[in-house]
Design a protein around this motif. Structure first.
Motif, PDB file in Angstrom:
ATOM      1  N   ASP A 122       0.835  -1.209   0.000  1.00 34.80           N
ATOM      2  CA  ASP A 122       0.000   0.000   0.000  1.00 34.80           C
ATOM      3  C   ASP A 122       0.867   1.255   0.000  1.00 34.80           C
ATOM      4  O   ASP A 122       0.544   2.234  -0.693  1.00 34.80           O
ATOM      5  N   ARG A 123       1.954   1.237   0.779  1.00 30.80           N
ATOM      6  CA  ARG A 123       2.858   2.397   0.773  1.00 30.80           C
ATOM      7  C   ARG A 123       3.502   2.583  -0.592  1.00 30.80           C
ATOM      8  O   ARG A 123       3.617   3.719  -1.082  1.00 30.80           O
ATOM      9  N   GLN A 124       3.921   1.490  -1.210  1.00 26.73           N
ATOM     10  CA  GLN A 124       4.511   1.589  -2.541  1.00 26.73           C
ATOM     11  C   GLN A 124       3.495   2.092  -3.559  1.00 26.73           C
ATOM     12  O   GLN A 124       3.833   2.891  -4.440  1.00 26.73           O
ATOM     13  N   ASN A 143       1.292   6.448  -6.885  1.00 29.60           N
ATOM     14  CA  ASN A 143       0.182   7.361  -7.201  1.00 29.60           C
ATOM     15  C   ASN A 143       0.632   8.822  -7.166  1.00 29.60           C
ATOM     16  O   ASN A 143       0.219   9.629  -8.014  1.00 29.60           O
ATOM     17  N   ARG A 144       1.470   9.186  -6.192  1.00 29.29           N
ATOM     18  CA  ARG A 144       1.977  10.565  -6.132  1.00 29.29           C
ATOM     19  C   ARG A 144       2.824  10.895  -7.341  1.00 29.29           C
ATOM     20  O   ARG A 144       2.741  12.000  -7.907  1.00 29.29           O
ATOM     21  N   CYS A 155       2.055  13.819 -10.124  1.00 27.33           N
ATOM     22  CA  CYS A 155       3.032  14.851 -10.501  1.00 27.33           C
ATOM     23  C   CYS A 155       3.313  14.839 -12.000  1.00 27.33           C
ATOM     24  O   CYS A 155       3.382  15.899 -12.653  1.00 27.33           O
ATOM     25  N   LYS A 156       3.461  13.646 -12.551  1.00 26.40           N
ATOM     26  CA  LYS A 156       3.715  13.514 -13.987  1.00 26.40           C
ATOM     27  C   LYS A 156       2.528  14.029 -14.788  1.00 26.40           C
ATOM     28  O   LYS A 156       2.699  14.729 -15.810  1.00 26.40           O
ATOM     29  N   SER A 157       1.316  13.712 -14.328  1.00 28.62           N
ATOM     30  CA  SER A 157       0.128  14.167 -15.033  1.00 28.62           C
ATOM     31  C   SER A 157      -0.005  15.688 -14.983  1.00 28.62           C
ATOM     32  O   SER A 157      -0.337  16.325 -15.990  1.00 28.62           O
ATOM     33  N   GLN A 163      -3.806   3.696  -8.649  1.00 33.25           N
ATOM     34  CA  GLN A 163      -4.262   2.430  -8.080  1.00 33.25           C
ATOM     35  C   GLN A 163      -4.974   2.687  -6.753  1.00 33.25           C
ATOM     36  O   GLN A 163      -4.616   3.613  -6.022  1.00 33.25           O
ATOM     37  N   PRO A 164      -5.981   1.878  -6.417  1.00 32.45           N
ATOM     38  CA  PRO A 164      -6.672   2.064  -5.138  1.00 32.45           C
ATOM     39  C   PRO A 164      -5.752   1.775  -3.958  1.00 32.45           C
ATOM     40  O   PRO A 164      -4.910   0.872  -4.015  1.00 32.45           O
ATOM     41  N   THR A 165      -5.901   2.528  -2.916  1.00 32.63           N
ATOM     42  CA  THR A 165      -5.088   2.359  -1.710  1.00 32.63           C
ATOM     43  C   THR A 165      -6.001   2.214  -0.493  1.00 32.63           C
ATOM     44  O   THR A 165      -7.207   2.457  -0.560  1.00 32.63           O
TER      45      THR A 165
END
Length: 419
Positions: free
Chosen positions: A281-283, A288-289, A293-295, A374-376
Protein backbone atom coordinates in the motif's frame (compact mmCIF):
# COMPACT_ATOMS: atom_id res chain seq x y z
CA UNK A 1 -16.37 -61.36 21.19
CA UNK A 2 -17.70 -59.22 23.98
CA UNK A 3 -16.28 -57.98 27.25
CA UNK A 4 -17.78 -56.98 30.56
CA UNK A 5 -18.83 -53.33 30.59
CA UNK A 6 -17.94 -51.36 33.72
CA UNK A 7 -20.24 -49.09 35.69
CA UNK A 8 -20.61 -45.64 34.17
CA UNK A 9 -20.91 -43.68 37.46
CA UNK A 10 -17.18 -43.19 37.81
CA UNK A 11 -16.65 -42.89 34.09
CA UNK A 12 -19.04 -39.97 33.77
CA UNK A 13 -17.87 -38.13 36.88
CA UNK A 14 -15.69 -35.78 34.88
CA UNK A 15 -18.43 -35.27 32.33
CA UNK A 16 -20.90 -34.21 34.99
CA UNK A 17 -18.47 -31.77 36.61
CA UNK A 18 -17.35 -30.49 33.25
CA UNK A 19 -13.71 -31.42 33.82
CA UNK A 20 -11.45 -31.75 30.80
CA UNK A 21 -7.89 -32.95 30.36
CA UNK A 22 -5.02 -30.60 29.62
CA UNK A 23 -4.64 -31.86 26.05
CA UNK A 24 -8.35 -31.50 25.35
CA UNK A 25 -8.37 -27.95 26.72
CA UNK A 26 -5.33 -27.02 24.63
CA UNK A 27 -6.99 -28.27 21.45
CA UNK A 28 -10.21 -26.48 22.40
CA UNK A 29 -8.37 -23.19 23.07
CA UNK A 30 -6.46 -23.46 19.79
CA UNK A 31 -9.72 -24.06 17.94
CA UNK A 32 -11.23 -21.01 19.66
CA UNK A 33 -8.30 -18.84 18.56
CA UNK A 34 -9.16 -19.70 14.97
CA UNK A 35 -12.96 -19.55 15.06
CA UNK A 36 -13.67 -16.58 17.35
CA UNK A 37 -16.21 -14.47 15.40
CA UNK A 38 -14.65 -11.15 16.40
CA UNK A 39 -10.91 -11.71 16.36
CA UNK A 40 -10.38 -15.29 15.15
CA UNK A 41 -7.39 -16.05 12.97
CA UNK A 42 -9.68 -17.21 10.16
CA UNK A 43 -11.42 -13.82 9.91
CA UNK A 44 -8.11 -11.96 10.32
CA UNK A 45 -6.56 -14.06 7.54
CA UNK A 46 -9.52 -13.50 5.21
CA UNK A 47 -9.04 -9.73 5.50
CA UNK A 48 -5.64 -10.08 3.81
CA UNK A 49 -6.61 -12.77 1.30
CA UNK A 50 -5.32 -15.80 3.23
CA UNK A 51 -7.46 -18.91 3.70
CA UNK A 52 -7.00 -20.93 6.89
CA UNK A 53 -8.70 -24.06 8.17
CA UNK A 54 -9.43 -24.39 11.89
CA UNK A 55 -7.75 -27.29 13.70
CA UNK A 56 -10.03 -30.08 14.80
CA UNK A 57 -10.78 -30.35 18.50
CA UNK A 58 -10.58 -34.15 18.32
CA UNK A 59 -8.44 -36.69 16.56
CA UNK A 60 -10.02 -39.02 14.02
CA UNK A 61 -9.22 -42.73 14.18
CA UNK A 62 -10.28 -44.98 11.29
CA UNK A 63 -10.97 -48.51 12.46
CA UNK A 64 -11.22 -50.92 9.54
CA UNK A 65 -11.33 -54.63 8.85
CA UNK A 66 -13.63 -57.23 7.35
CA UNK A 67 -16.89 -58.16 9.05
CA UNK A 68 -16.71 -59.80 12.45
CA UNK A 69 -13.12 -58.68 12.95
CA UNK A 70 -13.96 -57.23 16.36
CA UNK A 71 -14.18 -53.53 15.47
CA UNK A 72 -17.46 -52.84 17.27
CA UNK A 73 -16.39 -54.92 20.26
CA UNK A 74 -13.18 -52.94 20.53
CA UNK A 75 -15.09 -49.65 20.44
CA UNK A 76 -17.42 -50.84 23.21
CA UNK A 77 -14.42 -51.92 25.28
CA UNK A 78 -12.53 -48.71 24.67
CA UNK A 79 -15.35 -46.34 25.66
CA UNK A 80 -16.70 -48.80 28.24
CA UNK A 81 -20.22 -48.41 26.92
CA UNK A 82 -22.32 -50.73 24.79
CA UNK A 83 -22.99 -48.44 21.83
CA UNK A 84 -22.18 -50.76 18.89
CA UNK A 85 -24.01 -54.00 18.17
CA UNK A 86 -21.74 -57.04 18.15
CA UNK A 87 -22.06 -60.59 16.92
CA UNK A 88 -20.82 -63.17 14.44
CA UNK A 89 -23.21 -61.94 11.76
CA UNK A 90 -22.83 -58.60 10.04
CA UNK A 91 -24.16 -56.20 12.66
CA UNK A 92 -22.64 -52.88 11.54
CA UNK A 93 -23.15 -51.75 7.95
CA UNK A 94 -21.64 -48.64 6.42
CA UNK A 95 -19.53 -46.07 8.24
CA UNK A 96 -20.18 -45.38 11.92
CA UNK A 97 -18.69 -42.36 13.69
CA UNK A 98 -18.28 -42.68 17.44
CA UNK A 99 -17.58 -39.54 19.46
CA UNK A 100 -17.96 -38.20 22.97
CA UNK A 101 -20.61 -35.67 23.88
CA UNK A 102 -22.93 -34.39 26.55
CA UNK A 103 -25.61 -37.05 26.19
CA UNK A 104 -26.20 -40.38 24.48
CA UNK A 105 -27.53 -39.80 20.95
CA UNK A 106 -27.63 -41.44 17.51
CA UNK A 107 -27.35 -39.33 14.34
CA UNK A 108 -28.30 -40.19 10.75
CA UNK A 109 -26.27 -39.49 7.63
CA UNK A 110 -27.24 -35.85 7.03
CA UNK A 111 -26.79 -34.96 10.69
CA UNK A 112 -23.42 -36.71 10.64
CA UNK A 113 -22.19 -34.60 7.71
CA UNK A 114 -23.45 -31.47 9.48
CA UNK A 115 -21.48 -32.45 12.58
CA UNK A 116 -18.36 -33.30 10.55
CA UNK A 117 -18.27 -30.79 7.65
CA UNK A 118 -14.79 -31.97 6.60
CA UNK A 119 -16.43 -35.24 5.50
CA UNK A 120 -18.93 -33.53 3.19
CA UNK A 121 -16.98 -34.60 0.06
CA UNK A 122 -18.52 -38.04 0.70
CA UNK A 123 -21.78 -36.58 -0.62
CA UNK A 124 -20.25 -36.76 -4.10
CA UNK A 125 -20.84 -40.50 -3.98
CA UNK A 126 -24.50 -41.24 -4.53
CA UNK A 127 -26.21 -43.01 -1.66
CA UNK A 128 -23.21 -42.91 0.71
CA UNK A 129 -24.94 -40.58 3.18
CA UNK A 130 -27.56 -43.31 3.75
CA UNK A 131 -24.81 -45.53 5.18
CA UNK A 132 -23.37 -42.90 7.54
CA UNK A 133 -24.27 -42.72 11.21
CA UNK A 134 -22.87 -41.23 14.40
CA UNK A 135 -23.07 -42.60 17.92
CA UNK A 136 -22.57 -39.99 20.64
CA UNK A 137 -21.82 -41.26 24.12
CA UNK A 138 -20.81 -39.60 27.38
CA UNK A 139 -17.77 -41.78 27.98
CA UNK A 140 -14.59 -40.13 29.19
CA UNK A 141 -12.67 -43.36 29.63
CA UNK A 142 -9.07 -43.59 28.50
CA UNK A 143 -8.63 -40.71 25.99
CA UNK A 144 -11.91 -41.15 24.16
CA UNK A 145 -12.98 -37.49 24.45
CA UNK A 146 -10.06 -36.50 22.16
CA UNK A 147 -10.66 -37.50 18.60
CA UNK A 148 -5.50 -36.31 4.83
CA UNK A 149 -8.94 -36.65 7.42
CA UNK A 150 -7.82 -39.47 9.71
CA UNK A 151 -4.98 -39.10 12.18
CA UNK A 152 -4.67 -42.84 12.82
CA UNK A 153 -5.78 -45.95 10.90
CA UNK A 154 -6.17 -49.21 12.82
CA UNK A 155 -6.49 -52.35 10.70
CA UNK A 156 -7.92 -55.44 12.40
CA UNK A 157 -7.16 -58.87 10.93
CA UNK A 158 -9.14 -61.73 12.45
CA UNK A 159 -7.71 -65.26 12.63
CA UNK A 160 -10.75 -66.97 11.13
CA UNK A 161 -9.70 -66.73 7.47
CA UNK A 162 -11.53 -63.50 6.61
CA UNK A 163 -8.33 -61.47 7.08
CA UNK A 164 -7.19 -62.44 3.59
CA UNK A 165 -10.29 -60.95 1.96
CA UNK A 166 -9.19 -59.35 -1.31
CA UNK A 167 -11.36 -56.28 -0.87
CA UNK A 168 -9.88 -55.58 2.57
CA UNK A 169 -6.32 -55.96 1.29
CA UNK A 170 -7.03 -53.71 -1.70
CA UNK A 171 -8.25 -50.94 0.61
CA UNK A 172 -5.26 -51.39 2.92
CA UNK A 173 -2.86 -51.21 -0.01
CA UNK A 174 -4.55 -48.07 -1.32
CA UNK A 175 -4.37 -46.38 2.09
CA UNK A 176 -0.74 -47.37 2.47
CA UNK A 177 0.24 -45.44 -0.66
CA UNK A 178 -0.49 -42.04 0.91
CA UNK A 179 -0.89 -42.72 4.62
CA UNK A 180 1.51 -45.55 5.37
CA UNK A 181 2.80 -43.81 8.50
CA UNK A 182 -0.71 -43.81 9.99
CA UNK A 183 -1.42 -47.51 9.44
CA UNK A 184 -1.24 -49.89 12.41
CA UNK A 185 -1.96 -53.63 12.02
CA UNK A 186 -3.40 -55.89 14.74
CA UNK A 187 -4.39 -59.54 14.93
CA UNK A 188 -7.80 -59.28 16.60
CA UNK A 189 -9.59 -62.10 18.40
CA UNK A 190 -6.19 -63.63 19.02
CA UNK A 191 -7.61 -65.74 21.88
CA UNK A 192 -9.79 -67.58 19.36
CA UNK A 193 -6.88 -68.64 17.15
CA UNK A 194 -6.18 -71.84 19.11
CA UNK A 195 -2.77 -72.56 20.59
CA UNK A 196 0.39 -70.54 20.19
CA UNK A 197 1.51 -72.54 17.15
CA UNK A 198 -1.85 -71.92 15.48
CA UNK A 199 -1.58 -68.19 16.13
CA UNK A 200 1.92 -68.09 14.69
CA UNK A 201 0.73 -69.93 11.61
CA UNK A 202 -2.20 -67.52 11.14
CA UNK A 203 0.08 -64.51 11.50
CA UNK A 204 2.55 -66.00 9.00
CA UNK A 205 -0.26 -66.46 6.48
CA UNK A 206 -1.46 -62.87 6.91
CA UNK A 207 2.06 -61.43 6.68
CA UNK A 208 2.84 -63.51 3.59
CA UNK A 209 -0.34 -62.33 1.91
CA UNK A 210 0.46 -58.71 2.75
CA UNK A 211 4.04 -59.01 1.51
CA UNK A 212 2.80 -60.22 -1.86
CA UNK A 213 1.69 -56.65 -2.46
CA UNK A 214 4.67 -54.36 -3.24
CA UNK A 215 3.26 -51.42 -1.32
CA UNK A 216 2.88 -53.43 1.89
CA UNK A 217 6.19 -55.30 1.67
CA UNK A 218 8.31 -53.35 4.13
CA UNK A 219 10.80 -53.98 6.90
CA UNK A 220 9.90 -53.81 10.55
CA UNK A 221 6.41 -55.20 10.03
CA UNK A 222 4.60 -55.43 13.36
CA UNK A 223 1.26 -57.06 14.20
CA UNK A 224 0.43 -57.18 17.92
CA UNK A 225 -2.11 -59.74 19.12
CA UNK A 226 -5.18 -58.30 20.80
CA UNK A 227 -8.51 -59.51 22.17
CA UNK A 228 -11.20 -58.23 24.53
CA UNK A 229 -10.29 -59.40 28.05
CA UNK A 230 -13.00 -61.49 29.68
CA UNK A 231 -12.58 -62.60 33.32
CA UNK A 232 -14.94 -65.49 32.66
CA UNK A 233 -12.81 -66.74 29.78
CA UNK A 234 -9.11 -66.63 30.71
CA UNK A 235 -6.54 -67.11 27.96
CA UNK A 236 -2.80 -67.70 27.88
CA UNK A 237 -2.47 -65.66 24.72
CA UNK A 238 -0.45 -62.46 25.13
CA UNK A 239 -2.93 -59.57 24.99
CA UNK A 240 -1.42 -56.34 23.67
CA UNK A 241 -4.68 -54.40 23.54
CA UNK A 242 -3.24 -51.75 25.83
CA UNK A 243 -0.75 -51.12 23.03
CA UNK A 244 -3.66 -49.79 20.99
CA UNK A 245 -4.47 -47.35 23.78
CA UNK A 246 -0.85 -46.18 23.89
CA UNK A 247 -0.90 -45.71 20.14
CA UNK A 248 -4.00 -43.53 20.42
CA UNK A 249 -2.37 -41.65 23.30
CA UNK A 250 0.74 -41.04 21.22
CA UNK A 251 -1.36 -39.81 18.30
CA UNK A 252 -3.19 -37.39 20.60
CA UNK A 253 0.09 -36.00 21.91
CA UNK A 254 1.43 -35.65 18.39
CA UNK A 255 -1.80 -33.94 17.32
CA UNK A 256 -1.46 -31.41 20.14
CA UNK A 257 2.10 -30.66 19.06
CA UNK A 258 1.11 -30.40 15.40
CA UNK A 259 -1.78 -28.08 16.29
CA UNK A 260 0.47 -25.77 18.31
CA UNK A 261 3.10 -25.81 15.55
CA UNK A 262 0.44 -25.03 12.95
CA UNK A 263 -0.82 -22.18 15.13
CA UNK A 264 2.65 -20.65 15.17
CA UNK A 265 3.07 -21.16 11.43
CA UNK A 266 -0.32 -19.61 10.66
CA UNK A 267 0.54 -16.61 12.84
CA UNK A 268 3.68 -16.10 10.76
CA UNK A 269 1.71 -16.42 7.53
CA UNK A 270 -0.86 -13.86 8.69
CA UNK A 271 1.80 -11.47 9.98
CA UNK A 272 3.71 -11.69 6.73
CA UNK A 273 0.52 -11.15 4.70
CA UNK A 274 -0.45 -8.07 6.74
CA UNK A 275 3.07 -6.66 6.50
CA UNK A 276 3.16 -7.24 2.74
CA UNK A 277 -0.25 -5.57 2.39
CA UNK A 278 0.91 -2.47 4.27
CA UNK A 279 4.21 -2.31 2.36
CA UNK A 280 2.46 -2.72 -0.98
CA UNK A 281 0.00 0.00 0.00
CA UNK A 282 2.86 2.40 0.77
CA UNK A 283 4.51 1.59 -2.54
CA UNK A 284 1.20 2.12 -4.33
CA UNK A 285 0.77 5.49 -2.59
CA UNK A 286 4.26 6.56 -3.74
CA UNK A 287 3.47 5.44 -7.28
CA UNK A 288 0.18 7.36 -7.20
CA UNK A 289 1.98 10.57 -6.13
CA UNK A 290 4.46 10.18 -8.95
CA UNK A 291 1.62 9.61 -11.40
CA UNK A 292 -0.13 12.77 -10.21
CA UNK A 293 3.03 14.85 -10.50
CA UNK A 294 3.71 13.51 -13.99
CA UNK A 295 0.13 14.17 -15.03
CA UNK A 296 0.20 17.74 -13.69
CA UNK A 297 3.46 18.46 -15.51
CA UNK A 298 2.16 17.10 -18.81
CA UNK A 299 -1.13 18.98 -18.40
CA UNK A 300 0.70 22.24 -17.74
CA UNK A 301 2.96 21.60 -20.73
CA UNK A 302 -0.03 20.78 -22.90
CA UNK A 303 -1.72 24.08 -22.09
CA UNK A 304 1.54 26.02 -22.34
CA UNK A 305 2.01 25.21 -26.04
CA UNK A 306 -1.21 26.88 -27.27
CA UNK A 307 -0.70 29.77 -24.83
CA UNK A 308 2.80 30.35 -26.18
CA UNK A 309 1.48 30.13 -29.74
CA UNK A 310 -1.21 32.68 -28.96
CA UNK A 311 1.35 35.00 -27.36
CA UNK A 312 3.61 34.82 -30.43
CA UNK A 313 0.69 35.56 -32.72
CA UNK A 314 -0.32 38.58 -30.64
CA UNK A 315 3.22 39.91 -30.48
CA UNK A 316 3.62 39.38 -34.23
CA UNK A 317 0.74 41.75 -34.89
CA UNK A 318 2.28 44.62 -32.91
CA UNK A 319 4.31 47.32 -34.70
CA UNK A 320 8.06 47.46 -34.37
CA UNK A 321 7.91 50.98 -32.84
CA UNK A 322 5.55 49.83 -30.12
CA UNK A 323 7.76 46.82 -29.31
CA UNK A 324 10.87 49.04 -29.13
CA UNK A 325 9.02 51.39 -26.85
CA UNK A 326 7.98 48.50 -24.54
CA UNK A 327 11.04 46.24 -24.73
CA UNK A 328 13.81 48.45 -26.06
CA UNK A 329 15.95 47.86 -29.13
CA UNK A 330 17.84 44.86 -27.71
CA UNK A 331 14.67 43.23 -26.38
CA UNK A 332 12.95 43.68 -29.71
CA UNK A 333 15.90 42.12 -31.56
CA UNK A 334 15.89 39.18 -29.16
CA UNK A 335 12.14 38.71 -29.56
CA UNK A 336 12.46 38.78 -33.32
CA UNK A 337 14.51 35.59 -33.12
CA UNK A 338 11.42 33.77 -31.78
CA UNK A 339 8.91 35.36 -34.11
CA UNK A 340 9.64 32.85 -36.84
CA UNK A 341 6.10 33.09 -38.16
CA UNK A 342 6.91 36.41 -39.82
CA UNK A 343 9.33 34.66 -42.18
CA UNK A 344 6.88 31.88 -43.04
CA UNK A 345 4.24 31.86 -45.70
CA UNK A 346 0.56 31.68 -44.81
CA UNK A 347 0.40 28.00 -45.66
CA UNK A 348 3.46 27.25 -43.57
CA UNK A 349 2.00 29.17 -40.67
CA UNK A 350 -1.23 27.15 -40.97
CA UNK A 351 0.60 23.82 -40.85
CA UNK A 352 2.84 25.03 -38.03
CA UNK A 353 -0.14 26.03 -35.93
CA UNK A 354 -1.80 22.69 -36.64
CA UNK A 355 1.31 20.82 -35.57
CA UNK A 356 1.55 22.74 -32.30
CA UNK A 357 -2.13 22.15 -31.57
CA UNK A 358 -1.68 18.42 -32.25
CA UNK A 359 1.33 18.27 -29.89
CA UNK A 360 -0.67 20.08 -27.21
CA UNK A 361 -3.61 17.68 -27.65
CA UNK A 362 -1.24 14.69 -27.48
CA UNK A 363 0.33 15.96 -24.25
CA UNK A 364 -3.12 16.38 -22.67
CA UNK A 365 -4.09 12.81 -23.62
CA UNK A 366 -0.87 11.44 -22.12
CA UNK A 367 -1.52 13.49 -18.98
CA UNK A 368 -5.03 12.05 -18.76
CA UNK A 369 -3.80 8.46 -18.89
CA UNK A 370 -0.91 9.22 -16.55
CA UNK A 371 -3.37 10.43 -13.91
CA UNK A 372 -4.79 6.91 -13.48
CA UNK A 373 -3.95 5.72 -9.97
CA UNK A 374 -4.26 2.43 -8.08
CA UNK A 375 -6.67 2.06 -5.14
CA UNK A 376 -5.09 2.36 -1.71
CA UNK A 377 -6.15 1.62 1.83
CA UNK A 378 -7.90 4.28 3.83
CA UNK A 379 -6.46 5.49 7.09
CA UNK A 380 -9.04 3.45 9.00
CA UNK A 381 -8.18 0.28 7.10
CA UNK A 382 -4.48 0.74 7.77
CA UNK A 383 -5.12 1.23 11.48
CA UNK A 384 -7.25 -1.90 11.56
CA UNK A 385 -4.54 -3.95 9.85
CA UNK A 386 -1.94 -2.62 12.25
CA UNK A 387 -4.16 -3.57 15.19
CA UNK A 388 -4.62 -7.06 13.75
CA UNK A 389 -0.86 -7.42 13.33
CA UNK A 390 -0.29 -6.40 16.94
CA UNK A 391 -3.03 -8.81 18.07
CA UNK A 392 -1.43 -11.75 16.25
CA UNK A 393 2.09 -10.88 17.41
CA UNK A 394 1.33 -9.98 21.02
CA UNK A 395 -1.84 -11.85 21.97
CA UNK A 396 -2.04 -15.01 19.87
CA UNK A 397 1.69 -15.81 19.96
CA UNK A 398 1.77 -15.21 23.70
CA UNK A 399 -1.24 -17.52 24.13
CA UNK A 400 0.44 -20.15 21.96
CA UNK A 401 3.61 -19.97 24.08
CA UNK A 402 1.57 -20.38 27.25
CA UNK A 403 -0.30 -23.38 25.84
CA UNK A 404 2.95 -25.03 24.77
CA UNK A 405 4.36 -24.55 28.28
CA UNK A 406 1.25 -26.11 29.81
CA UNK A 407 1.55 -29.05 27.44
CA UNK A 408 5.23 -29.59 28.25
CA UNK A 409 4.68 -29.31 32.00
CA UNK A 410 2.73 -32.57 31.83
CA UNK A 411 5.96 -34.46 31.18
CA UNK A 412 8.83 -32.04 31.88
CA UNK A 413 9.82 -30.92 35.36
CA UNK A 414 9.51 -27.29 36.42
CA UNK A 415 13.27 -27.13 36.81
CA UNK A 416 13.78 -27.98 33.14
CA UNK A 417 11.07 -25.51 32.11
CA UNK A 418 12.87 -22.71 33.95
CA UNK A 419 15.95 -23.45 31.90
Amino acid sequence: MSGKIKSRSAANADSITGGVSCDERILRDCHQLYTDPDSGLISVAESVGVTLLPPRKKITVLLMGNHSAGKSSFINWYVEEHIQRTGVAIETQGFSFVTSGRKRESLTGNATLHLYPHFKPLQQFRGVSEYLSTEICTSRQKRFSLGDLCDLILVFFDPMGQALCKRTLNIVESLNEKHGDRLKFYLSKADEAGGESDRQRVMMQIVQELCKRPGLNKCGFDMPTIYIPNPNKPSRCVNQIEEVCRTVEKTINQTVQNTLNSLEKDCEIISEAITDTLVNDRQTSVGNRRARCKSCFLTLLGFSVPMALMALLVLGTLSKELLEMALGREGTETLSLYLVFESLSVEQRFYGCGLLVFVSFLLLIIARFSFRTQPTLSGKQKRQLQEKLEYVQEVVKTKKKKLYEEYLRQSVSDHDMDL
